[in-house]
Design an enzyme around this catalytic site. Structure first.
Site, PDB file in Angstrom:
ATOM      1  N   HIS A 128       0.863  -1.182   0.000  1.00 57.73           N
ATOM      2  CA  HIS A 128       0.000   0.000   0.000  1.00 57.73           C
ATOM      3  C   HIS A 128       0.901   1.234   0.000  1.00 57.73           C
ATOM      4  CE1 HIS A 128      -2.840   2.922   1.755  1.00 57.73           C
ATOM      5  NE2 HIS A 128      -3.818   2.082   1.498  1.00 57.73           N
ATOM      6  N   ASP A 204       3.010  -4.081   8.285  1.00 59.25           N
ATOM      7  CA  ASP A 204       1.793  -3.303   8.091  1.00 59.25           C
ATOM      8  C   ASP A 204       0.633  -4.279   8.290  1.00 59.25           C
ATOM      9  OD1 ASP A 204      -0.513  -2.260   7.021  1.00 59.25           O
ATOM     10  OD2 ASP A 204       0.421  -1.472   5.201  1.00 59.25           O
ATOM     11  N   GLN A 207      -4.539  -4.864   7.133  1.00 59.47           N
ATOM     12  CA  GLN A 207      -5.523  -5.840   6.620  1.00 59.47           C
ATOM     13  C   GLN A 207      -5.470  -7.166   7.364  1.00 59.47           C
ATOM     14  OE1 GLN A 207      -7.969  -5.196   4.763  1.00 59.47           O
ATOM     15  NE2 GLN A 207      -7.219  -3.277   3.966  1.00 59.47           N
ATOM     16  N   LYS A 230     -10.713  -0.290  10.523  1.00 59.92           N
ATOM     17  CA  LYS A 230     -10.913  -1.475   9.691  1.00 59.92           C
ATOM     18  C   LYS A 230     -11.338  -2.673  10.527  1.00 59.92           C
ATOM     19  CE  LYS A 230      -7.347  -0.052   6.405  1.00 59.92           C
ATOM     20  NZ  LYS A 230      -8.048   0.363   5.196  1.00 59.92           N
ATOM     21  N   CYS A 372      -4.642   2.190  -3.784  1.00 55.83           N
ATOM     22  CA  CYS A 372      -3.408   2.716  -3.189  1.00 55.83           C
ATOM     23  C   CYS A 372      -2.223   1.788  -3.426  1.00 55.83           C
ATOM     24  CB  CYS A 372      -3.567   3.002  -1.692  1.00 55.83           C
ATOM     25  SG  CYS A 372      -4.671   4.353  -1.350  1.00 55.83           S
TER      26      CYS A 372
HETATM   27  C1  LIG Z   1      -2.417  -2.782   3.777  1.00 58.44           C
HETATM   28  C2  LIG Z   1      -2.776  -1.387   4.157  1.00 58.44           C
HETATM   29  N1  LIG Z   1      -1.831  -0.572   4.640  1.00 58.44           N
HETATM   30  C3  LIG Z   1      -2.110   0.682   5.035  1.00 58.44           C
HETATM   31  C4  LIG Z   1      -3.371   1.201   4.934  1.00 58.44           C
HETATM   32  C5  LIG Z   1      -3.612   2.602   5.374  1.00 58.44           C
HETATM   33  O1  LIG Z   1      -4.497   2.638   6.426  1.00 58.44           O
HETATM   34  P1  LIG Z   1      -4.947   4.042   7.013  1.00 58.44           P
HETATM   35  O2  LIG Z   1      -5.519   4.790   5.865  1.00 58.44           O
HETATM   36  O3  LIG Z   1      -5.956   3.695   8.045  1.00 58.44           O
HETATM   37  O4  LIG Z   1      -3.741   4.702   7.558  1.00 58.44           O
HETATM   38  C6  LIG Z   1      -4.388   0.404   4.431  1.00 58.44           C
HETATM   39  C7  LIG Z   1      -5.754   0.936   4.285  1.00 58.44           C
HETATM   40  O5  LIG Z   1      -6.316   1.112   3.243  1.00 58.44           O
HETATM   41  C8  LIG Z   1      -4.088  -0.924   4.037  1.00 58.44           C
HETATM   42  O6  LIG Z   1      -5.031  -1.719   3.546  1.00 58.44           O
END
Ligand SMILES: Cc1ncc(COP(=O)(O)O)c(C=O)c1O
Lengths: 415, 130
Positions: A128, A204, A207, A230, A372
């Site tokens: 992401h 990270d 998910q 989430k 993203c």
């Molecule tokens: C794998 C992953 N990393 C990071 C993020 C970023 O999360 P946040 O927007 O809550 O910071 C997301 C969310 O879309 C994600 O799915």
């Protein structure tokens, strides 16, 4: 009726979510297949927010009156609850706004202190933007090299060259579950290999934390980032977990009120963990509500959550496969054991945004676009994909609705 | 929203008019809609009175953005750059107006935005924002 739709447990879960009781403006049942973007919230979480603001809203830590003490206690208790849920020590749980901020905390604080020209930072081709851009910036400002663990055309990590990639590497940063393709990363292999090569590992967990049991002690990652929104919690609150000795050695990220021990005009000393990393008034209401969300998930059982989603992914793959001969392309690993909560696809020459708009007319919420992960889309040669993602309140009926919706798109687009 | 995908829209999506590149370009611009990643490039060739003699667009994206851009190119031949710079969003809406949801409106307006950018020589604002 199939097994899952008859499952009384899922029916009870659905009843906990007020938004799922409301029809769409077109009078359709809401079929929410976008929990990977943000999950819906159960009534208990919503109630917790209302209770805080209507009964004991006060700033924390220095108030000596009753409601301030109640707010402080609830805020710190929330940290304990969340720490226990992920099997971490309480001081290792730093509140952030979200996953993105947690990753930035590490890239700035740990990164600037520890990464030098000639070092390498290793990420994967699946990341992401939130787990890519901070490392690009760190590499640029320090002169370090950014390397990538490749993925194959199904989005599965290729570890053939992992030892060479780890050579000279200070940090490996990777998502436990890909938000674009659902791939579950082989952390059991990567984390020990990284440690053996002298690198730290930042996971990270945006998910993964919502969808499967996560035991941070057993996982042995050095840093772990996640977002409450989430996993049934409110927006605006997330967690950075870090191993205590690492956090202790790191300089503060943001500075100001609350994160200090003693301030003089010329200099200051900093507070203990975890407050050293929590400058300014914290997101009190949302931290407390996040703990309620975590208790709610605990009541359901994270093993059950994982198994429920594994079955839904399996059912969705079976159903979607029937559309392949009509032009549906399904991306990602195709194996429910290797997929977290998402399936990405495209249908014929229908752009995913058009597909999502047509599904929307049937009350079906899916995400469309690059999720993203622009470099991944570019690598795979997909302009965009549609993505369905599943959570505790989804059923086989939702997947049947998705299939019917795609068939409608076929009619609209005359395919 | 499903009313939107009428036959002639699908036709412009699948068989875009004035699609491609010009051999001589007097004014051009390109932009993308970060929401969907829709991309459009517009190229204009002018005659000696400064009017559009030929136009080509290229790009990729959803049916709304590509069909809107395709239809727009059919209506601008003979216009001066200053006329193009003043085109209202209705120039697109009268072709594709029915049933576009607010978030998808940007897809519809991307072609017009890029065309106006080419006319004024810098990135134009979104037509629904002025
Ligand atoms: C794998 C992953 N990393 C990071 C993020 C970023 O999360 P946040 O927007 O809550 O910071 C997301 C969310 O879309 C994600 O799915």
């Amino acid at each position: 009726m199939s097994v899952l739709t008859a499952d009384a447990k899922v029916r009870r879960i659905i009843a906990d979510f007020p938004i799922l009781q409301r029809p769409t403006s077109r009078g359709k049942r809401l079929v929410y297949l976008d929990s990977a973007a943000t999950s819906q919230k159960p009534q208990v979480v919503i109630d917790s927010l209302v209770e805080y603001y209507s009964q004991y809203n006060a700033n924390i830590h220095r108030g000596v009156y009753e409601i301030a003490e109640r707010a402080t206690a609830a805020f710190e208790k929330a940290r304990e609850t969340v720490a226990a849920f992920f099997n971490a020590q309480t001081q290792e749980i730093i509140w952030t706004r979200n996953t993105t901020e947690a990753i930035n905390l590490v890239s700035h604080s740990w990164g600037q202190q520890n990464v030098r020209r000639g070092d390498a930072i290793l990420v994967t081709q699946l990341e992401h933007h939130s787990n890519l851009v901070p490392w690009q910036v760190l590499a640029e400002t320090t002169g370090a090299e950014l390397r990538f663990i490749p993925v194959d055309d199904r989005g599965v990590h290729v570890l053939d060259n992992i030892d060479a990639l780890l050579d000279g590497c200070k940090l490996v940063a990777l998502s436990q579950v890909s938000n674009s393709l659902g791939t579950i990363a082989p952390l059991d292999t990567i984390i020990p290999r990284a440690h053996a090569a002298g690198a730290l590992v930042m996971v990270d967990g945006a998910q993964a934390a919502p969808n499967m049991p996560v035991d941070l002690k057993a996982l042995d990652a050095d840093f772990y980032a996640l977002s409450a929104h989430k996993m049934c919690g409110p927006t605006g609150i997330g967690v950075l977990y870090g191993k205590r000795e690492l956090l202790e050695a790191m300089p503060p990220f943001l500075t100001g009120g609350d994160m200090i021990r003693k301030v003089e005009y010329a200099k200051s000393t900093y507070n203990d963990l975890p407050w050293k990393f929590e400058a300014g008034t914290s997101n009190v209401a949302d931290a407390i509500a996040f703990a309620v969300a975590v208790e709610y998930l605990n009541g359901i059982g994270m093993e059950w959550v994982r198994e429920h989603e594994r079955q839904l992914v399996g059912y969705a793959l079976d159903r979607l496969q029937t559309l392949e001969e009509r032009g549906l392309s399904i991306y990602g690993p195709r194996d429910p054991d290797r997929i977290g909560d998402v399936i990405s696809f495209n249908f014929g020459d229908v752009h995913s945004h058009d597909l999502a708009s047509i599904l929307d007319t049937e009350g079906i919420c899916v995400r469309a676009g690059h999720h993203c992960t622009m470099p991944l889309m570019e690598k795979m040669g997909w302009p965009a994909t549609a993505r369905a993602s599943f959570y505790i309140y989804n059923t086989e009926e939702d997947i049947d609705a998705l299939v019917t919706g795609i068939e409608k798109a076929a009619r609209v687009f005359k395919i | 929203m499903d009313d939107f995908y009428r036959d002639y829209i699908l036709d412009h999506y699948r068989n875009p008019r004035n699609f491609g590149k010009l051999d001589r370009v007097d004014a051009s611009a390109e932009d993308l809609n970060p929401l969907c990643g829709d991309q459009i490039r517009m190229e204009l060739k002018l005659n000696n009175r400064g009017q559009v003699e030929d136009v080509k667009f290229s790009g990729k994206g959803c049916a709304i953005s590509q069909a809107s851009a395709s239809m727009l190119t059919e209506s601008i031949k003979g216009k001066s750059l200053s006329e193009i710079a003043k085109l209202p969003k209705e120039a697109v809406l009268e072709n594709v107006g029915i049933g576009i949801s607010p978030t998808r409106m940007k897809c519809a307006m991307l072609g017009l935005k890029v065309l106006k950018s080419a006319a004024i020589g810098e990135l134009a604002a979104w037509p629904d924002e002025n």
